[in-house]
Design a protein around this motif. Structure first.
Motif, PDB file in Angstrom:
ATOM      1  N   LEU A  76      -9.412  -3.897   7.781  1.00 56.23           N
ATOM      2  CA  LEU A  76      -9.680  -2.636   7.087  1.00 56.23           C
ATOM      3  C   LEU A  76     -10.381  -2.805   5.747  1.00 56.23           C
ATOM      4  CD1 LEU A  76      -6.461  -0.881   5.661  1.00 56.23           C
ATOM      5  CD2 LEU A  76      -6.897  -3.318   5.690  1.00 56.23           C
ATOM      6  N   GLY A 129       6.112   1.868   6.458  1.00 54.48           N
ATOM      7  CA  GLY A 129       5.052   2.797   6.073  1.00 54.48           C
ATOM      8  C   GLY A 129       3.715   2.270   6.551  1.00 54.48           C
ATOM      9  N   ASP A 130       3.586   2.164   7.849  1.00 56.59           N
ATOM     10  CA  ASP A 130       2.370   1.594   8.428  1.00 56.59           C
ATOM     11  C   ASP A 130       2.316   1.942   9.915  1.00 56.59           C
ATOM     12  OD1 ASP A 130       0.318  -0.876   7.608  1.00 56.59           O
ATOM     13  OD2 ASP A 130       0.667  -0.590   9.757  1.00 56.59           O
ATOM     14  N   SER A 131       1.196   2.489  10.334  1.00 64.23           N
ATOM     15  CA  SER A 131       1.123   3.019  11.700  1.00 64.23           C
ATOM     16  C   SER A 131       1.346   1.969  12.784  1.00 64.23           C
ATOM     17  CB  SER A 131      -0.201   3.740  11.914  1.00 64.23           C
ATOM     18  OG  SER A 131      -1.260   2.951  11.482  1.00 64.23           O
ATOM     19  N   HIS A 132       0.974   0.726  12.519  1.00 62.45           N
ATOM     20  CA  HIS A 132       1.081  -0.278  13.595  1.00 62.45           C
ATOM     21  C   HIS A 132       2.463  -0.919  13.716  1.00 62.45           C
ATOM     22  CE1 HIS A 132      -3.227   0.367  13.033  1.00 62.45           C
ATOM     23  NE2 HIS A 132      -3.157   0.429  14.351  1.00 62.45           N
ATOM     24  N   VAL A 159       0.811  -1.216   0.000  1.00 62.60           N
ATOM     25  CA  VAL A 159       0.000   0.000   0.000  1.00 62.60           C
ATOM     26  C   VAL A 159       0.851   1.276   0.000  1.00 62.60           C
ATOM     27  CG1 VAL A 159      -1.867   1.270   1.144  1.00 62.60           C
ATOM     28  CG2 VAL A 159      -1.826  -1.221   1.225  1.00 62.60           C
ATOM     29  N   THR A 160       1.883   1.311   0.814  1.00 64.40           N
ATOM     30  CA  THR A 160       2.601   2.579   0.993  1.00 64.40           C
ATOM     31  C   THR A 160       3.979   2.618   0.329  1.00 64.40           C
ATOM     32  OG1 THR A 160       3.271   1.722   3.122  1.00 64.40           O
ATOM     33  CG2 THR A 160       1.458   3.287   3.123  1.00 64.40           C
ATOM     34  N   ARG A 162     -14.546   1.409   8.623  1.00 66.45           N
ATOM     35  CA  ARG A 162     -13.266   0.695   8.644  1.00 66.45           C
ATOM     36  C   ARG A 162     -13.401  -0.742   8.099  1.00 66.45           C
ATOM     37  NH1 ARG A 162      -7.618   1.074   9.331  1.00 66.45           N
ATOM     38  NH2 ARG A 162      -6.881  -0.868  10.192  1.00 66.45           N
ATOM     39  N   ARG A 220      -8.892  -0.891  15.169  1.00 62.55           N
ATOM     40  CA  ARG A 220      -9.558   0.365  14.817  1.00 62.55           C
ATOM     41  C   ARG A 220     -11.047   0.141  14.573  1.00 62.55           C
ATOM     42  NH1 ARG A 220      -4.854   3.248  11.080  1.00 62.55           N
ATOM     43  NH2 ARG A 220      -3.811   4.166  12.883  1.00 62.55           N
ATOM     44  N   HIS A 236      -2.081  -6.277   2.868  1.00 62.80           N
ATOM     45  CA  HIS A 236      -3.326  -5.501   2.928  1.00 62.80           C
ATOM     46  C   HIS A 236      -4.344  -5.878   1.859  1.00 62.80           C
ATOM     47  CE1 HIS A 236      -0.956  -3.088   5.652  1.00 62.80           C
ATOM     48  NE2 HIS A 236      -2.025  -2.375   5.959  1.00 62.80           N
TER      49      HIS A 236
HETATM   50  C1  IPM Z   1      -2.648   0.950   4.844  1.00 65.17           C
HETATM   51  C2  IPM Z   1      -1.804   1.468   5.968  1.00 65.17           C
HETATM   52  C3  IPM Z   1      -1.139   2.711   5.539  1.00 65.17           C
HETATM   53  C4  IPM Z   1      -2.578   1.622   7.253  1.00 65.17           C
HETATM   54  C5  IPM Z   1      -1.733   2.137   8.426  1.00 65.17           C
HETATM   55  O1  IPM Z   1      -0.777   2.869   8.293  1.00 65.17           O
HETATM   56  O2  IPM Z   1      -2.013   1.829   9.532  1.00 65.17           O
HETATM   57  C6  IPM Z   1      -3.228   0.328   7.667  1.00 65.17           C
HETATM   58  O3  IPM Z   1      -2.327  -0.663   7.980  1.00 65.17           O
HETATM   59  C7  IPM Z   1      -4.168   0.563   8.815  1.00 65.17           C
HETATM   60  O4  IPM Z   1      -4.145  -0.190   9.778  1.00 65.17           O
HETATM   61  O5  IPM Z   1      -4.972   1.492   8.737  1.00 65.17           O
END
Ligand code: IPM
Ligand code: SF4
Length: 475
Positions: A412, A128-131, A36-37, A436, A431, A64
């Motif tokens: 997601l 590149g992913d928040s988790h 994705v990123t 979502r 989340r 993803h």
């Molecule tokens: C798609 C990705 C950028 C996103 C994130 O960064 O977290 C995803 O993993 C999420 O959990 O929403």
């Protein structure tokens, strides 16, 4: 030298250069990428004619957009197929190891790093992913970055970062039966809100944290980002070393012993200062569930949904009301006993083997309720294989739970797995934002145990009611 925190010890060791009144140039040990990123980052490199600086330190997986059924067939959704194809092409062009579909190591990026021993204490890890905060469970500095930063790391193996503030959350005591690490983190976020950690890097400490398995620690660090924190971490100890030992890409033999000696120097020194300190008692933590559209909107499983009047400012009161409206829920009501139609057990929060074992122990010999669609999505190929080897697949099948193939799935809904509009889904993910899990889907976050017992009953249930009887039955 003065007393330092776990965070500062790792950070200081990775600073390549400090810029006066600016960010630090931080060296990155491990870089994970997914479909994705990363495409724009590679495109940026190519536009500028730059190659990947240290391709061996980047590891890719497809998670993803992948389907969770028939992964041996070409991906049907065009956009998903293009994303995964692009990742494959970029990795081939730049000499990056890819654990793509059908590779035995494929899985959710935050599940495979640890299980392959790529994630180790003392490291700096980005994705590149928040988790990405998940990897902090090993005593590493791990955080999510944006796509332009992915490009920066690919090109230089470094990143520009300002040092965040440090927070320590200490949880002492013993968890009550049926209460898990997912409940700990949902409880903390409900206490400090979805923005309570903004600007901080959090260290979790205390006897309740020390007694957790690595899987459980990862669940907690995973959700640090859901309180706005940059990341979360837990000091490495014997539990960590035992987990790392023997993993595919972990140091072995004498090299490992040398590393362990170093890792033992990492925990926060006595007297080290934090910008903020919070304390909780494990005994006070009940099984938790969320009722709203951010992870801070959580209550005890047998609690009542709070009133909007309790929310401090007008703008927040309005968004609180909007959240309840979206969820089709009312202040003062209980969630316990409420019928639901979907249960999703998966995601980088709770789809490791230990989570699946817990669910299996609870549902063994039982049947899910007829009104429930119960999906189990393993976090990785290895988790899936292990579940099959341990016979968990049969337990799930007999109980009416569908064990599928690994990926982010309905966490997601970037693939075909979605919860229909208006339906309630008790989900082990992290989340509960509007839409979502699919447009109009209503997500209630909870632990795998709560999800499992809810699937059996067909309505939101308190695992404590069956826990005692269950653990006795399982010896
Ligand atoms: C798609 C990705 C950028 C996103 C994130 O960064 O977290 C995803 O993993 C999420 O959990 O929403
Ligand atoms: S499982 Fe969910 S939270 Fe984790 S990386 Fe995938 S989409 Fe993000």
């Amino acid at each position: 030298m003065s007393a330092r925190t776990l965070f500062d010890k790792i950070w200081d060791r990775h600073v390549v250069k400090s810029i006066e009144d600016g960010p630090d140039v931080l060296y990155i040990d491990r870089h994970f990428i997914h479909e994705v990123t990363s495409p724009q980052a590679f495109a940026g490199l190519e536009r500028r004619g730059i190659s990947v600086f240290r391709p061996q330190q980047t590891i890719a997986t497809a998670d993803h957009n992948v389907p969770t059924k028939d992964q041996h067939l070409p991906i049907r959704e065009l956009l998903s197929r293009q994303q995964v194809d692009k990742l494959t092409e970029n990795c081939a062009n730049h000499g990056i190891e890819l654990y793509g579909l059908n590779h035995p190591f494929q899985g959710i990026v935050h599940v495979i790093g640890p299980e392959l021993g790529i994630t180790q204490p003392g490291m700096t890890i980005v994705c590149g992913d928040s988790h990405t905060s998940t990897h902090g469970a090993f005593g590493a500095i791990a955080f999510g970055i944006g796509t332009s930063e992915v490009e920066q790391v690919l090109a230089t193996q470094c990143i520009l970062q300002a040092r965040p503030k440090r927070m320590r959350i200490t949880i002492d005591g013993e968890l009550a039966p049926g209460v898990t690490s997912k409940d700990i983190i949902l409880y903390i976020i409900s206490q400090i809100s979805a923005s309570g950690g903004t600007g901080y890097f959090v260290e979790y400490a205390g006897s309740a944290i020390r007694s957790l398995s690595m899987e459980a620690r990862m669940t907690i660090c995973n959700m640090s980002i859901e309180m706005g924190a940059r990341g979360g971490m837990i000091a490495p100890d014997e539990t960590t070393f035992d987990y790392v030992r023997g993993r595919k890409f972990a140091p072995q033999g004498e090299e490992l012993e040398k590393m362990i000696a170093y890792w033992k120097t990492l925990p926060t020194d006595e007297g080290a200062a934090f910008d903020t300190e919070l304390h909780y008692r494990a005994e006070d933590i009940p099984p938790m569930i969320t009722y709203g559209t951010n992870p801070g909107m959580g209550i005890a499983i047998d609690g009542t949904i709070p009133a909007a009047e309790g929310v401090e400012n007008e703008a927040e009161r309005a968004s609180f009301r909007k959240a309840l409206q979206y969820m089709g829920l009312e202040s003062g009501a209980k969630l316990l006993g409420k019928p639901i139609s979907y249960v999703f057990i998966g995601s980088c929060t709770n789809a490791r083997i230990e989570d699946l074992r817990q669910v299996a122990a609870l549902v063994k010999g039982k049947q899910k309720a007829e009104n429930v669609n119960a999906m189990i999505i393993p976090g990785s190929k290895q988790v899936e294989l292990q579940a099959r080897e341990e016979g968990l697949d049969r337990i799930f099948a007999e109980a009416g739970f569908e064990l599928r193939q690994p990926g982010c799935s309905a966490c997601l809904g970037m693939n075909e797995d979605k919860v229909p509009k208006g339906e309630y889904c008790v989900s082990t993910s992290n989340r509960n934002f509007e839409g979502r899990q699919g447009p109009g889907a209503r997500t209630l976050l909870a632990s795998p145990l709560t999800a499992a017992v809810t699937a059996l009953n067909g309505y939101i249930s308190d695992v404590r009611e069956v826990w005692a009887e269950q653990t006795l039955a399982n010896g």
